[in-house]
Every structure is written in C-alpha cells, then in structure tokens.
Design an enzyme around this catalytic site. Structure first.
Site, PDB file in Angstrom:
ATOM      1  N   CYS A   1      22.568 -30.463   2.761  1.00 19.36           N
ATOM      2  CA  CYS A   1      22.064 -28.993   3.118  1.00 19.36           C
ATOM      3  C   CYS A   1      23.206 -28.352   3.787  1.00 19.36           C
ATOM      4  O   CYS A   1      23.434 -27.149   3.544  1.00 19.36           O
ATOM      5  CB  CYS A   1      20.928 -29.165   4.110  1.00 19.36           C
ATOM      6  SG  CYS A   1      19.493 -29.987   3.485  1.00 19.36           S
TER       7      CYS A   1
ATOM      8  N   CYS B   1      20.290 -33.414   7.273  1.00 19.18           N
ATOM      9  CA  CYS B   1      20.626 -33.478   5.906  1.00 19.18           C
ATOM     10  C   CYS B   1      22.004 -32.996   5.505  1.00 19.18           C
ATOM     11  O   CYS B   1      22.410 -31.924   5.713  1.00 19.18           O
ATOM     12  CB  CYS B   1      19.648 -32.503   5.155  1.00 19.18           C
ATOM     13  SG  CYS B   1      19.956 -32.161   3.359  1.00 19.18           S
TER      14      CYS B   1
END
Length: 107
Positions: A35, A32
């Site tokens: 993230c 991600c």
C-alpha cells in the site's frame, strides 16, 4: 491540480457513489507494505488528472464496513467507480502505467 482525499464508511456513498466524476478508490492500511508503494503513484495521478477524476483513499483499519460491502479481500485494492458503479478493480500493487490505463478512457 488534484490531491488524494480521505473517504470513510460514513462519506463513501456521498463522495464516491454520488460523484459526477469517475472516482479511484485506494483501499489501504498502515501495516500494508505494498500500500505504501502504491500511495505515491496514486498521488502522482491525482496531481496530473485530479481535474477529471477524483482520487480517494480509505483506511481499512478504521473503516471496515465499506471494504466488506465492496468485496475487498486483500490490500492494496484499487477500484474505479463511474456513475456510482464499480467498473474496474485491481488487487495488489500496480504500476503507474497499469493504473493510468485503467482511467485513460475517462481523461
């Protein structure tokens, strides 16, 4: 002062739900991109405010039960727990000021 520690499906209840302090949970995964943008912000907040708020991260790749139980449908998701109850949740990468605003009342 503080740092971000890892939490798992097995430790979530003890570390997050039974915590005496408010807890910020960062749900993330290694694939991600957003993230990875949020992680340093969470680290900064933990360094500055870890004495009053606990900061943890949960790898959703290796811990699928907790995100499913807590309605985490996208990453990154940031949740704030107080007294074992979910009080705030954010989906997507958020700025430091937004995240600081979310925990301001607990500082």
């Amino acid at each position: 002062m503080g740092s971000v520690s890892e939490v798992t499906d097995d430790t979530f209840e003890e570390v997050v739900l039974k915590s005496e302090k408010p807890v910020v949970v960062d749900y993330w995964a290694d694939w991600c991109g957003p993230c990875k943008q949020v992680a340093p912000v969470i680290e900064e907040l933990a360094q500055a405010h870890g004495d009053k708020v606990t900061f943890v991260k949960l790898d959703t790749n290796t811990n699928p039960v907790t995100p499913a139980n807590n309605h985490v449908l996208g990453l990154p998701t940031i949740q704030v727990y107080v007294g074992g109850e979910l009080v705030k949740a954010f989906k997507g990468a958020k700025s430091k000021s937004v995240l600081l605003g979310a925990i301001e009342e607990y500082l």
